[in-house]
Design a protein around this motif. Sequence first.
Motif, PDB file in Angstrom:
ATOM      1  N   ARG A 342       0.982  -0.938  -0.206  1.00 27.21           N
ATOM      2  CA  ARG A 342      -0.068  -0.709   0.523  1.00 27.21           C
ATOM      3  C   ARG A 342       0.728   1.244   0.049  1.00 27.21           C
ATOM      4  O   ARG A 342       1.717   0.957   0.224  1.00 27.21           O
ATOM      5  CB  ARG A 342      -0.794   0.184   0.734  1.00 27.21           C
ATOM      6  CG  ARG A 342      -2.040  -1.141   1.344  1.00 27.21           C
ATOM      7  CD  ARG A 342      -2.864  -1.385   2.461  1.00 27.21           C
ATOM      8  NE  ARG A 342      -3.685  -1.981   2.505  1.00 27.21           N
ATOM      9  CZ  ARG A 342      -3.745  -2.936   3.138  1.00 27.21           C
ATOM     10  NH1 ARG A 342      -2.547  -3.439   4.245  1.00 27.21           N
ATOM     11  NH2 ARG A 342      -5.346  -3.577   3.750  1.00 27.21           N
ATOM     12  N   ARG A 343       0.205   2.332  -0.278  1.00 23.96           N
ATOM     13  CA  ARG A 343       0.927   3.818  -0.228  1.00 23.96           C
ATOM     14  C   ARG A 343       0.161   4.199   1.408  1.00 23.96           C
ATOM     15  O   ARG A 343      -0.784   4.764   0.370  1.00 23.96           O
ATOM     16  CB  ARG A 343       0.961   4.035  -1.308  1.00 23.96           C
ATOM     17  CG  ARG A 343       1.273   6.174  -1.785  1.00 23.96           C
ATOM     18  CD  ARG A 343       2.312   6.195  -0.929  1.00 23.96           C
ATOM     19  NE  ARG A 343       3.310   5.664  -3.328  1.00 23.96           N
ATOM     20  CZ  ARG A 343       4.519   5.752  -2.878  1.00 23.96           C
ATOM     21  NH1 ARG A 343       5.536   5.780  -1.936  1.00 23.96           N
ATOM     22  NH2 ARG A 343       4.913   4.767  -4.389  1.00 23.96           N
ATOM     23  N   ALA A 344       1.079   4.908   1.931  1.00 23.36           N
ATOM     24  CA  ALA A 344       0.781   5.066   3.261  1.00 23.36           C
ATOM     25  C   ALA A 344       0.157   7.033   2.672  1.00 23.36           C
ATOM     26  O   ALA A 344       0.893   6.822   2.179  1.00 23.36           O
ATOM     27  CB  ALA A 344       1.837   5.206   4.287  1.00 23.36           C
ATOM     28  N   ASP A 348       4.980   6.758   1.910  1.00 19.12           N
ATOM     29  CA  ASP A 348       5.572   5.992   2.224  1.00 19.12           C
ATOM     30  C   ASP A 348       4.818   4.419   2.280  1.00 19.12           C
ATOM     31  O   ASP A 348       3.795   4.958   1.656  1.00 19.12           O
ATOM     32  CB  ASP A 348       6.526   5.709   3.833  1.00 19.12           C
ATOM     33  CG  ASP A 348       7.136   7.037   3.642  1.00 19.12           C
ATOM     34  OD1 ASP A 348       7.599   7.245   2.701  1.00 19.12           O
ATOM     35  OD2 ASP A 348       7.193   6.957   4.768  1.00 19.12           O
ATOM     36  N   THR A 350       4.552   0.925   2.370  1.00 21.94           N
ATOM     37  CA  THR A 350       4.066   0.111   3.846  1.00 21.94           C
ATOM     38  C   THR A 350       3.419  -1.370   2.710  1.00 21.94           C
ATOM     39  O   THR A 350       3.080  -1.195   2.007  1.00 21.94           O
ATOM     40  CB  THR A 350       2.651  -0.333   4.315  1.00 21.94           C
ATOM     41  OG1 THR A 350       1.647  -0.107   3.313  1.00 21.94           O
ATOM     42  CG2 THR A 350       2.975   1.402   4.024  1.00 21.94           C
ATOM     43  N   LYS A 408      12.351  -0.958   0.711  1.00 25.18           N
ATOM     44  CA  LYS A 408      11.488  -1.550   1.363  1.00 25.18           C
ATOM     45  C   LYS A 408      11.423  -2.881   1.708  1.00 25.18           C
ATOM     46  O   LYS A 408      12.122  -3.223   3.398  1.00 25.18           O
ATOM     47  CB  LYS A 408      10.073  -1.565   1.107  1.00 25.18           C
ATOM     48  CG  LYS A 408       9.141  -1.734   2.657  1.00 25.18           C
ATOM     49  CD  LYS A 408       9.322  -0.487   4.113  1.00 25.18           C
ATOM     50  CE  LYS A 408       8.653  -0.376   5.339  1.00 25.18           C
ATOM     51  NZ  LYS A 408       8.668   0.139   5.891  1.00 25.18           N
ATOM     52  N   MET A 412      13.736  -4.135   5.597  1.00 19.03           N
ATOM     53  CA  MET A 412      13.264  -5.162   6.180  1.00 19.03           C
ATOM     54  C   MET A 412      13.053  -6.521   6.682  1.00 19.03           C
ATOM     55  O   MET A 412      13.483  -6.616   8.289  1.00 19.03           O
ATOM     56  CB  MET A 412      11.229  -5.474   5.915  1.00 19.03           C
ATOM     57  CG  MET A 412      10.194  -4.423   5.581  1.00 19.03           C
ATOM     58  SD  MET A 412       8.667  -4.687   5.155  1.00 19.03           S
ATOM     59  CE  MET A 412       7.790  -5.540   6.044  1.00 19.03           C
ATOM     60  N   GLU A 884      13.686   4.926  12.947  1.00 17.58           N
ATOM     61  CA  GLU A 884      13.284   6.091  12.397  1.00 17.58           C
ATOM     62  C   GLU A 884      13.182   7.211  12.443  1.00 17.58           C
ATOM     63  O   GLU A 884      13.917   7.291  13.425  1.00 17.58           O
ATOM     64  CB  GLU A 884      11.214   5.334  12.780  1.00 17.58           C
ATOM     65  CG  GLU A 884      11.644   3.713  12.660  1.00 17.58           C
ATOM     66  CD  GLU A 884       9.462   3.579  13.114  1.00 17.58           C
ATOM     67  OE1 GLU A 884       8.660   4.741  13.660  1.00 17.58           O
ATOM     68  OE2 GLU A 884       8.987   2.363  12.861  1.00 17.58           O
ATOM     69  N   SER A 889       9.392   6.973   7.856  1.00 18.45           N
ATOM     70  CA  SER A 889      10.236   6.331   7.467  1.00 18.45           C
ATOM     71  C   SER A 889      11.850   5.470   8.445  1.00 18.45           C
ATOM     72  O   SER A 889      11.908   5.913   9.010  1.00 18.45           O
ATOM     73  CB  SER A 889      10.541   6.455   6.191  1.00 18.45           C
ATOM     74  OG  SER A 889      11.363   8.215   6.380  1.00 18.45           O
TER      75      SER A 889
END
Length: 1013
Positions: A342-344, A348, A350, A408, A412, A884, A889
């Motif tokens: 998704r696009r937050a 950013d 996610t 991303k 992660m 963070e 981000s």
Amino acid sequence: MKTPHLRIGVDVGGTNTDGVILNPEKSSGPDRGIVAWKKASTAKNPSDGIFNVIREMFEQSNVDAQDVASVTVGTTHFINAVVEMDRSRLAKVAIIRLCGPFSKDIPVGIDWPPKLRNIICAYRGLVDGGLEIDGSLIEELDEEALLRECEIIKSQGIKSIVVIGIFSPIDIVYRQEERAASIIRDTYPEADVVLSKEVAHIGFLERENAAVLNASILAFARYTIHSFQEAISRLGLRCPVFITQNDGTILPASSAARLPIRTFSSGPTNSMRGAAFLTKDLENREAMMVVDIGGTTTDVGLLLPNGFPRQAAAYSEIAGVRTNFSYPDVKSIGLGGGSIVRRAEGGDLTIGPDSVGYLIQEKALAFGGTVPTTTDYTVLDQPTLGIGDLSLLEKANIAANLPGFKAKVKLMLERIIDTMKTSPNDIPVVLVGGGAVIAPDNLLGASRVIKPNWSGVANAIGAATARVSGVVDFVASTESKSVAQVIEEVSQSAIDKAVANGAARQTVTIAEVESFPLQYIANKSRVVVKAVGDFDYSRTDLLSSTAPVDGDSPLKCQGMDAMEFGRDSIGTELVEESAPSVKQTTVTTTVGIGNYKPNVVNRQWMLSETDLDWVTTGCYILGTGGGGSPYQHMLRLRELLRAGATVRIVSPWDLRDDDIVACGGGKGSPQVSIEKPYGNEILESQKELYDYLKVQPTAVISLEIGGGNGLQGLVLGASSNMDIPTVDGDWMGRAYPVSHQTTPVVYETKATMIPSCIADGNGKVLLMTKARTELDAERAFRAALSTMGSHVGCAKGPIRGADAKRWVVENTVSLAWRIGRAVARARAANQVDAVAESIVEEVGGERSARVLFRGKIIGVERVTKMGHAYGEVVIESTAATAVETATGSEKINTSAAAERLIIPFKNENIYAKKTSASVMATNPFSPKQILAIVPDLVCVMNAQNGEAIGIQEYRFGLLVVVIGITASEKWTSTQRGIDIGGPKGFGFDDLEYVPLGKFTKPKSVIDEFDGAV
């Protein structure tokens, strides 16, 4: 006649069932000996899935069933029955404790989720029996009482029974659990009997929990494993069937049917063992990080040089139940092939943690769906994979997000790898699982990234190559033998146990050895050894695949037809259970925590369960590594609250000068309290003392706020035979190794808390009526400890209210409460990374406390001298840390140098010294490098949950944060206080106390909330 040589491994996961046929004789070849492999969707009935996967592999390879030597199955089926709390698969259990006078106030399932407890925990019987830590008897086994308990259980129709004896894992002489089980089987042959010592090791409540869970799923396990055997028999296979265990080894099907709990976490372990097999030709076998990327999650664990996964710490939780059996140390994040992208709102990208899971071919963009997933972005980035329809992805217009997606995913993975690493050095990373294609070829912190062939079925390969183990956990005497000799003897016992479990003796090696000297117990060490070897296929006694498991009568599988193998959604078909009627006000959200106010009426604080949770957390942190875990005492106090007791806390300044203030707590080895549950020893010591004095106390104060004793004053005050308020304060403001390191001793040179009394709860009471000093009394009581079970309740002589106000370290219950609240807030807000800073603010801010260090434990040394645990822990900073930004981000900070913090301890942490390898070699005792030193507090906490870590829990690889807190002026305002509580009091005569900061008096909960609405 041909000799069977092929091995089949099958791993039944929540989404896929994977299978492999392996020829171990060709495992060094380019194809790794893999004859065939298959990945298929998991069927609702896992035996059907096993049958279909093996049949399809046979069709691929034309393998003759007579060539198959074994089938090994890994399954999460049994743990699912517990997690789903499915009453159709869980039996009611009766527990018989061989415990003498101990544990009578501890219900079975005391710390379980109420719903699961109501389904399983049906009856508890107490019978004389049990051992002390030195192997002597608490009581002889009371066989007549045992027979009476059997009749009660039989009358209630309960057919699953657990027998647990105190210190039964070290019972090789009296064999009380075995004797009790024999009597039960003779009296009630229809019942299943589980011996706790066969399920888990030292740790009474946790071992009981594991044994009860195991007993509850026995009938279902028999039924399930029998269905596995039938599916394999239908394929024409006449070979042994094994089930993989949590530690990467195997059990024959008959043994797994007796001990299904040992299979609960076999899935991640199988993947790690498969990774070890696929990389075994690498030179210089070293520790490796295994990253298993599935459809929904990524599971990460450390594969040790011995080829087995690193095990978790002493305790692990299953469906909210605390247990202590062997379990792999695996962390998971919401990143998989089906994770939703998704696009937050902030712009950013996610990923996850939610996933389309097994519906990926319906939901994902590449298959005509409408949900962007990691698979879609990976196919767009790697079109040669040939997955889905690339044109659909081009129409979806997601290409602009591809750089952010890749960054991303990389971040992660780098963050979870860094979390699981045991040093800042780069480490090889092995990618396995069906979703491994989403990972990049280079990762920060990885010396190299390895994507072996057949990594998609690494879990099935791990099952096919699993070995046999034998584990011995024993408390041994070192009086006439060296520790090395004891380890050698225990190692031989572990080898013999592995052979008894089916290993070929010539293949057995020692995989793991741990040794712990025991506090307050002369010449005793706890030794844990694990041996592993290849299965001995000549063992015909273990090879039957078609006979009923465990030699059981078919009657024991009757009634299983109604059992279901799975649920479409967890728990939706279960009848809701109502929890017992209790006074419970637990706060779990940040909003709730912010609005919560303790109940203070007329300057008396009435403790709630929320308050108790927070005070417990704070007590262990204030224990500075010592004082023992307050967990068991928290459970006891919670039961008192739920039974209607009132815990009243008063300010020391509200005491009258003529009040009689009692004091007491536990004294002895934390290893004993782990295994021997509390009895009546604390209250007994108080009763004996005050019967002698012929007076009654009007208030009680804790000896020390740190650790388990921090709650003992509350327990004493709430008990029905005392029912007096507890003072908001203590005599230490922390934990200290010995009770003469108290503030009354700082203010008075003569003994002020004499007479004193100790009691072991089993008939031994020692009353000291005279002593010149508190140190004399302490030495005498310590000398008596070993003959009283190495753990006693201690009642210190009463103090006048006027003296209490002069000597008290005030408001320390309030301080523990505030620290616990800070930890709870951080957890509820998912900000555990900042919990240390929150605690610093609660204890006075930067002028009074500070964060000293963050890193990983890379070394622990322990010895026992004069009954105390001495040693040091070495912590190394992490070179690369994920942080963070203010916008939410993340980025990687690579500028942090690898520094070290050394913390010597004597039951409690003594000082924290920041250094580096080069400085350690040239000037290891430079005072300038000491960041904090006693009497100031050096507190080590688990960086992943904010909980304190006791010195007995220090272990290699644990992520920690260390904070320093300035001690009360009761210690630092006089030279005598510094001499008693400072470095000289711990034997460091060459070190001087340098204050960390300026002490800030803790804010009283009573003063803040008195009369608040």
